[in-house]
Enzyme design. Sequence first.
Site, PDB file in Angstrom:
ATOM      1  N   ASP A 469       0.841  -1.203   0.000  1.00 54.20           N
ATOM      2  CA  ASP A 469       0.000   0.000   0.000  1.00 54.20           C
ATOM      3  C   ASP A 469       0.876   1.253   0.000  1.00 54.20           C
ATOM      4  O   ASP A 469       2.067   1.219   0.366  1.00 54.20           O
ATOM      5  CB  ASP A 469      -0.901  -0.030   1.238  1.00 54.20           C
ATOM      6  CG  ASP A 469      -2.227   0.678   1.010  1.00 54.20           C
ATOM      7  OD1 ASP A 469      -2.340   1.440   0.023  1.00 54.20           O
ATOM      8  OD2 ASP A 469      -3.152   0.490   1.830  1.00 54.20           O
ATOM      9  N   ASP A 536     -10.617   2.179  -3.858  1.00 51.06           N
ATOM     10  CA  ASP A 536     -11.133   1.871  -2.521  1.00 51.06           C
ATOM     11  C   ASP A 536     -12.645   1.784  -2.537  1.00 51.06           C
ATOM     12  O   ASP A 536     -13.255   1.413  -1.538  1.00 51.06           O
ATOM     13  CB  ASP A 536     -10.696   2.956  -1.526  1.00 51.06           C
ATOM     14  CG  ASP A 536      -9.363   2.602  -0.882  1.00 51.06           C
ATOM     15  OD1 ASP A 536      -8.860   1.494  -1.135  1.00 51.06           O
ATOM     16  OD2 ASP A 536      -8.838   3.435  -0.124  1.00 51.06           O
TER      17      ASP A 536
HETATM   18  C1  DGJ Z   1      -5.944   1.855   1.705  1.00 53.94           C
HETATM   19  C2  DGJ Z   1      -6.278   0.630   0.911  1.00 53.94           C
HETATM   20  O1  DGJ Z   1      -6.718   0.980  -0.351  1.00 53.94           O
HETATM   21  C3  DGJ Z   1      -7.306  -0.191   1.674  1.00 53.94           C
HETATM   22  O2  DGJ Z   1      -7.720  -1.279   0.913  1.00 53.94           O
HETATM   23  C4  DGJ Z   1      -6.704  -0.608   2.981  1.00 53.94           C
HETATM   24  O3  DGJ Z   1      -5.644  -1.493   2.752  1.00 53.94           O
HETATM   25  C5  DGJ Z   1      -6.247   0.604   3.760  1.00 53.94           C
HETATM   26  N1  DGJ Z   1      -5.395   1.456   2.980  1.00 53.94           N
HETATM   27  C6  DGJ Z   1      -5.522   0.203   5.014  1.00 53.94           C
HETATM   28  O4  DGJ Z   1      -5.011   1.276   5.685  1.00 53.94           O
END
Ligand code: DGJ
Length: 723
Positions: A469, A536
């Site tokens: 991430d 997301d």
């Molecule tokens: C952003 C990601 O896109 C989510 O899927 C998740 O992993 C969160 N970060 C966790 O902090």
Amino acid sequence: MLKIDHKEHIFHLSNQLISYVIQVIDNHFIVNRYFGKQIPFFAGSNSLDSNHHAFSVYTDDDQFCSTNLPLESSLMGSGDYRITSGQITDNQQKNIPYFKYQNFDTQNNIPEELPHLTNLENATFLNINMIDGLTKTELILHYVLLNNLPDIIRWTSIKNKGKSSIDIKRLASLQLDLHDPIGKIMTFNGSHANEFVPSFSKIMNGIQEVSSNSGASGPQHQPFVAIVDNNISLNNGRYYAANLIWSGNFSAKVEKDQYQHLRLMIGLNDCDFNWQLNSNEGFTTPQAVITYGKNGLNGIAINFQKLYDKYLISSRIQKPLIAINTWETSYFELNEQECKKLAKTAASVGANLFVIDDGWFENRNSEHGQLGDWKVDPNKFPDGLLLISNYVHRFGLKFGLWIEPEMITENSNLFRNHPDWVLMNPNREKERSRNQLVLDLSQKKVQNYLIKIISNLIIDNQIDYLKWDFNRHLVPLESQINSYKDTSYLYIKGLYHILSTLRKEFHNLIIENCSSGGGRLDPGMLFYTDETWISDLTDSVARLRILSNQLSLYPLKITSSHLSVSPNEQDGRILPLRTRLELTGLGNLGLELNLNSLSKNELRQIKEFIVKFKQQYLLRHNAYVYNLLPLRKRNGEAIALLMKYDNDFLLIYSYGLGSAVHQPIYLPLYYLNSHEVYSVNNKVISGAELNEAGLTLPPTKRDFEVKTVLIKQVNKNELTGRY
Ligand code: DGJ
């Protein structure tokens, strides 16, 4: 194929689809003579403008001047008043205005240290070598023509063979001047949770640009720009479309000049960029790809899907990989018992990967927690992660872990021990985003540290999969060590080095690229990772809209797509489970909801769908996908995707908002083989009929109803009567 007219210095790159012709004029203008549909040979029917226009700069020897030639490369200070692909200065900060043509060669000079197209055994290479006699600097324009796609790969490199340093202030990967200025500009823009919004804008006089200056490619704009016919449709219309294989700051520009000619340019962003090139050093820009076609928006899409599938991505996901991810299941509230229960239920419905998302490490109970130390939280996992890893492996699941390795918080030991490893100006306020700071990956020490710590994590916990991430961008773009060179370029190269080292070290490791969803989805990251969390936003209707646009550039197989709860946690949309499953079951299907709170009936539906997904895996994962309805900007409207794998097709139709007018939908399929026959719902129908008359889909009374239709090619010889 490369045909060369040595007398006229004409280089003609061609395959069965396109021709790209350049000529060296007056020993220093590298001119584009033609780029378009393949022509058998180039005789020069389109002559160049040899007028010395008012204000133009030329020397006595020059028949031409740079103001109005279609140039493949031009430099600041040369009298080309358009945006130039380069600005290079000598050690007195004076512009080098021209490089003289020296010679050409056909060597494969692919830059291995940058993401690049591969499998180029049958490609044609051309390098145009130029030199500045005063500083002894060499400038090389690189061209690669693929043998079976309408694409040219372009990049530029520089070697300083002189004694003094020079400065590269700007160096684009691709400059293309168009002879037949057409239509409008196409780009993809967006934001967090609303990635990949297509945009078409009128070409104005002067310069129009999309770019990133945040140190990453970003969700705001794709590193892509196209010039397309004004009336381009899904199936028809000309385009010149360019994409940059790079994950950092970029700039993509179109300029309409004083003579109404168009210049298209893509490359590194020159904002905050100044690369000092010392004696005997070299510099290479990222690769750019440019394609030409006449077959509309689906032509662009299928070209890029094929290009990246065949020549860029080497994904390790070759079989159905169905994840259960803990993020929307439990967020930061993780514990050993719940993880075990979730993994067990997931295995029972057919999942084969268990991913622990954010929150597994010490002092991480919210976004205000700690990043940087990566020590397992003993309160949540008293027996460590290896226990969970072993547990899920026993059920036949792979074990995956979330990590955000590029980040650091001030409450970490890492920060206390190495404050100079952070991108910041120590004399100013720190620039926090999501409460975190960014590690300075331009520093070799930091790269080595991350490789070591991630490798240990993988080995100690038997990790098969990393969700990588990256939830904030690079502000300030200031290394505390590498102040004299460009931090953003070095940072991204550092990131690539870490990723490629890990891939080499761990042959089976799968990496998911994530940046708050699609915040760093670009061809550079596709080269080093196996799949991407494209947004997301897990509402399957909205996500399908994002996916349908993403397919204009990147293939289905890079997409991870997870079933989530209804009402959706981001936009509150309520959808039946069947709809969510069908819309999610494209690319790499996963689950991101608490399976243990579902009814037996719901678990049965999920299990049955996973069986279907696995049976239709080649179509649902590997297919090249056509949009049958115009690219969408807003959620809630109908989307029809036609997926093609081998000879078979799968149509998925998402109805959008229901309507009180119950009309059937007539949908010509356009892209079937009109000489073949297909079986559709137990009926044999010719491809020609399906393409022209199309399928009729029944009306619906409900919002966001979904219909999928499998279209399998039938062996004509087995049919009697009709053929
Ligand atoms: C952003 C990601 O896109 C989510 O899927 C998740 O992993 C969160 N970060 C966790 O902090």
